[in-house]
Design a protein around this motif. Structure first.
Motif, PDB file in Angstrom:
ATOM      1  N   PHE A   3       0.841  -1.187   0.000  1.00  0.00           N
ATOM      2  CA  PHE A   3       0.000   0.000   0.000  1.00  0.00           C
ATOM      3  C   PHE A   3       0.883   1.246   0.000  1.00  0.00           C
ATOM      4  O   PHE A   3       1.141   1.837   1.035  1.00  0.00           O
ATOM      5  N   LEU A   4       1.355   1.613  -1.181  1.00  0.00           N
ATOM      6  CA  LEU A   4       2.193   2.796  -1.272  1.00  0.00           C
ATOM      7  C   LEU A   4       1.358   4.069  -1.217  1.00  0.00           C
ATOM      8  O   LEU A   4       1.764   5.049  -0.638  1.00  0.00           O
ATOM      9  N   ASP A   5       0.199   4.049  -1.830  1.00  0.00           N
ATOM     10  CA  ASP A   5      -0.661   5.221  -1.853  1.00  0.00           C
ATOM     11  C   ASP A   5      -2.103   4.770  -1.655  1.00  0.00           C
ATOM     12  O   ASP A   5      -2.656   4.071  -2.492  1.00  0.00           O
ATOM     13  N   VAL A   6      -2.701   5.165  -0.550  1.00  0.00           N
ATOM     14  CA  VAL A   6      -4.069   4.738  -0.251  1.00  0.00           C
ATOM     15  C   VAL A   6      -5.096   5.829  -0.543  1.00  0.00           C
ATOM     16  O   VAL A   6      -6.288   5.617  -0.354  1.00  0.00           O
ATOM     17  N   ILE A   7      -4.647   6.978  -1.016  1.00  0.00           N
ATOM     18  CA  ILE A   7      -5.577   8.052  -1.361  1.00  0.00           C
ATOM     19  C   ILE A   7      -6.469   7.564  -2.495  1.00  0.00           C
ATOM     20  O   ILE A   7      -6.014   7.005  -3.475  1.00  0.00           O
ATOM     21  N   GLY A   8      -7.766   7.750  -2.315  1.00  0.00           N
ATOM     22  CA  GLY A   8      -8.742   7.295  -3.294  1.00  0.00           C
ATOM     23  C   GLY A   8      -9.358   5.951  -2.944  1.00  0.00           C
ATOM     24  O   GLY A   8     -10.364   5.560  -3.533  1.00  0.00           O
ATOM     25  N   PHE A   9      -8.772   5.228  -1.990  1.00  0.00           N
ATOM     26  CA  PHE A   9      -9.324   3.950  -1.563  1.00  0.00           C
ATOM     27  C   PHE A   9     -10.606   4.192  -0.778  1.00  0.00           C
ATOM     28  O   PHE A   9     -10.731   5.169  -0.030  1.00  0.00           O
ATOM     29  N   LYS A  10     -11.563   3.307  -0.911  1.00  0.00           N
ATOM     30  CA  LYS A  10     -12.722   3.276  -0.030  1.00  0.00           C
ATOM     31  C   LYS A  10     -12.240   2.657   1.275  1.00  0.00           C
ATOM     32  O   LYS A  10     -11.392   1.748   1.274  1.00  0.00           O
ATOM     33  N   VAL A  11     -12.760   3.116   2.385  1.00  0.00           N
ATOM     34  CA  VAL A  11     -12.303   2.632   3.681  1.00  0.00           C
ATOM     35  C   VAL A  11     -13.487   2.460   4.621  1.00  0.00           C
ATOM     36  O   VAL A  11     -14.470   3.198   4.552  1.00  0.00           O
ATOM     37  N   VAL A  29      -9.098  10.780   1.382  1.00  0.00           N
ATOM     38  CA  VAL A  29      -8.822  11.910   0.501  1.00  0.00           C
ATOM     39  C   VAL A  29      -7.434  12.502   0.727  1.00  0.00           C
ATOM     40  O   VAL A  29      -6.919  13.228  -0.123  1.00  0.00           O
ATOM     41  N   TYR A  30      -6.818  12.180   1.867  1.00  0.00           N
ATOM     42  CA  TYR A  30      -5.474  12.680   2.169  1.00  0.00           C
ATOM     43  C   TYR A  30      -4.922  11.852   3.319  1.00  0.00           C
ATOM     44  O   TYR A  30      -5.672  11.253   4.078  1.00  0.00           O
ATOM     45  N   PHE A  35      -2.000  10.102  10.277  1.00  0.00           N
ATOM     46  CA  PHE A  35      -3.446  10.260  10.179  1.00  0.00           C
ATOM     47  C   PHE A  35      -3.968   9.984   8.773  1.00  0.00           C
ATOM     48  O   PHE A  35      -3.276  10.236   7.788  1.00  0.00           O
ATOM     49  N   LEU A  36      -5.188   9.479   8.716  1.00  0.00           N
ATOM     50  CA  LEU A  36      -5.939   9.375   7.469  1.00  0.00           C
ATOM     51  C   LEU A  36      -7.013  10.445   7.504  1.00  0.00           C
ATOM     52  O   LEU A  36      -7.671  10.633   8.536  1.00  0.00           O
ATOM     53  N   ILE A  37      -7.206  11.140   6.401  1.00  0.00           N
ATOM     54  CA  ILE A  37      -8.308  12.077   6.279  1.00  0.00           C
ATOM     55  C   ILE A  37      -9.356  11.362   5.427  1.00  0.00           C
ATOM     56  O   ILE A  37      -9.107  11.025   4.270  1.00  0.00           O
ATOM     57  N   ILE A  38     -10.502  11.098   6.029  1.00  0.00           N
ATOM     58  CA  ILE A  38     -11.557  10.319   5.386  1.00  0.00           C
ATOM     59  C   ILE A  38     -12.751  11.228   5.120  1.00  0.00           C
ATOM     60  O   ILE A  38     -13.235  11.911   6.029  1.00  0.00           O
ATOM     61  N   VAL A  48      -8.427  10.541  11.257  1.00  0.00           N
ATOM     62  CA  VAL A  48      -8.379   9.306  12.037  1.00  0.00           C
ATOM     63  C   VAL A  48      -6.922   8.919  12.277  1.00  0.00           C
ATOM     64  O   VAL A  48      -6.130   8.824  11.336  1.00  0.00           O
ATOM     65  N   TYR A  49      -6.584   8.685  13.545  1.00  0.00           N
ATOM     66  CA  TYR A  49      -5.237   8.277  13.924  1.00  0.00           C
ATOM     67  C   TYR A  49      -5.010   6.835  13.464  1.00  0.00           C
ATOM     68  O   TYR A  49      -5.733   5.919  13.852  1.00  0.00           O
ATOM     69  N   LYS A  50      -4.014   6.637  12.604  1.00  0.00           N
ATOM     70  CA  LYS A  50      -3.781   5.331  11.978  1.00  0.00           C
ATOM     71  C   LYS A  50      -3.455   4.193  12.956  1.00  0.00           C
ATOM     72  O   LYS A  50      -4.052   3.119  12.859  1.00  0.00           O
ATOM     73  N   PRO A  51      -2.478   4.385  13.869  1.00  0.00           N
ATOM     74  CA  PRO A  51      -2.023   3.232  14.665  1.00  0.00           C
ATOM     75  C   PRO A  51      -3.089   2.581  15.530  1.00  0.00           C
ATOM     76  O   PRO A  51      -2.965   1.426  15.904  1.00  0.00           O
ATOM     77  N   ASN A  52      -4.142   3.301  15.864  1.00  0.00           N
ATOM     78  CA  ASN A  52      -5.156   2.775  16.776  1.00  0.00           C
ATOM     79  C   ASN A  52      -6.291   2.050  16.081  1.00  0.00           C
ATOM     80  O   ASN A  52      -7.271   1.704  16.719  1.00  0.00           O
ATOM     81  N   GLY A  53      -6.162   1.812  14.764  1.00  0.00           N
ATOM     82  CA  GLY A  53      -7.286   1.233  14.047  1.00  0.00           C
ATOM     83  C   GLY A  53      -6.951   0.030  13.196  1.00  0.00           C
ATOM     84  O   GLY A  53      -5.793  -0.283  12.932  1.00  0.00           O
TER      85      GLY A  53
END
Length: 83
Positions: A3-11, A29-30, A35-38, A48-53
Motif C-alpha cells: 500500500f504505497l498510496d491509499v488516497i482514493g481507496f474506499k475505507v 482523501v489525504y 493520520f488518514l483524512i476520510i 483518524v489516527y492510523k495506529p489505533n485502528g
C-alpha cells in the motif's frame, strides 16, 4: 499487496481505540504520516489516527484488511513494512 498510496481507496473502520469511529466508511482523501483524512459518505471529513485502528480498504474490486500501524510513515517508505 504493498500500500504505497491509499488516497482514493474506499475505507471502513473495523476497529479503533475511539469506539465512536467504528463502522464509519468513506473515501481516503489525504494522509499524513500518522493520520488518514476520510471523507465520510455524508461529505464530512474526519481525521483518524492510523495506529489505533484496523481498516477495510477497497479499490478496483478488491478488499484488504490492514492494521493502521502498517500504514504509518510516508507512503514510499512503508513498502518494507507490508508483506
Amino acid at each position: 499487496m504493498k500500500f504505497l498510496d491509499v488516497i482514493g481507496f474506499k475505507v471502513k473502520i473495523l476497529s479503533h481505540s475511539d469506539f465512536n469511529l467504528i463502522g464509519i466508511s468513506g473515501e481516503i482523501v489525504y494522509e499524513t504520516q500518522k493520520f488518514l483524512i476520510i471523507k465520510k459518505d455524508n461529505g464530512k471529513e474526519i481525521m483518524v489516527y492510523k495506529p489505533n485502528g484496523v481498516f477495510l480498504l477497497s479499490s478496483q474490486g478488491k478488499s484488504y484488511i490492514i492494521r493502521g500501524d502498517k500504514l504509518l510513515g510516508k507512503p514510499w517508505k512503508r513498502s518494507k513494512k507490508i508483506r
